[in-house]
Design an enzyme around this catalytic site. Structure first.
Site, PDB file in Angstrom:
ATOM      1  N   HIS A 124      30.298  -0.569  33.487  1.00  0.00           N
ATOM      2  CA  HIS A 124      28.990   0.081  33.420  1.00  0.00           C
ATOM      3  C   HIS A 124      29.136   1.552  33.050  1.00  0.00           C
ATOM      4  CE1 HIS A 124      30.414   1.244  37.398  1.00  0.00           C
ATOM      5  NE2 HIS A 124      29.557   2.252  37.335  1.00  0.00           N
ATOM      6  N   HIS A 168      30.864   7.429  30.941  1.00  0.00           N
ATOM      7  CA  HIS A 168      32.124   6.717  30.739  1.00  0.00           C
ATOM      8  C   HIS A 168      32.093   5.347  31.393  1.00  0.00           C
ATOM      9  CE1 HIS A 168      32.384   8.514  34.704  1.00  0.00           C
ATOM     10  NE2 HIS A 168      33.233   7.548  35.007  1.00  0.00           N
TER      11      HIS A 168
END
Length: 172
Positions: A115, A34
């Site tokens: 990220h 995620h």
């Protein structure tokens, strides 16, 4: 109860990330790959309805946008975390910022670096070996993001989706 907000990428990106996470991420079984939009925060049952209302407003005011992932990077020397770098486009930064102001308090512990974690909590030698090989890897993804999810943490430490918020929908 503890909540967080994240974007889940496509299955293709999740499969690619999980190929590394299975081996190198101690949180592999706790949450799928995620992009964190809001770090974990505490919310009472009484306040949850207000949080959901605010997230609906944010989603309604957000247009779908493309994200690009084109390299592997690291947070070293701060931590031995390795990740797929998501280009920090303005739409993503704005979405993150909306969840740190007004109704929401800023729960961020670090600057926002979009990220997808693929390795963390590695010993120094293992980190050097893994990052050394992964940074040479060619990675290229572009995809449309049109929603984010409110997650909550279960007693076993894992995270699950409480509700999804689609961009551009009318307030409910």
């Amino acid at each position: 109860m503890k909540y967080g907000v994240a974007i889940f990428p496509s299955k293709a990106i999740q499969d690619e990330a999980n190929a590394y996470r299975k081996r190198y991420d101690t949180n592999y079984e706790l949450i799928p790959p995620h992009i964190t939009l809001k770090d974990p925060f505490e919310v009472s049952e009484e306040s949850l309805k207000d949080v959901i209302t605010e997230l609906k407003k944010i989603a309604n005011d957000t247009k779908p946008f493309n994200i690009n992932i084109n390299k592997v990077s690291t947070f070293a020397p701060v931590t031995n975390t390795i990740y797929f770098k998501v280009e920090p486009i303005q739409e993503l930064i704005d979405l993150h910022n909306k969840m740190q102001q007004d109704f929401f308090t800023d729960s961020s512990q670090h600057n926002f670096v979009p990220h997808i974690t693929i390795a963390q909590n590695l010993m120094d030698d293992e980190y050097s070996d893994v990052f050394g090989s992964l940074k040479m890897m060619k990675i290229e993804y572009e995809e449309l993001v049109d929603r984010f999810q409110l997650l909550y943490q279960l007693d076993n430490g894992s995270w699950t989706v409480y509700e999804s918020f689609v961009f551009g929908k009318e307030h409910v």
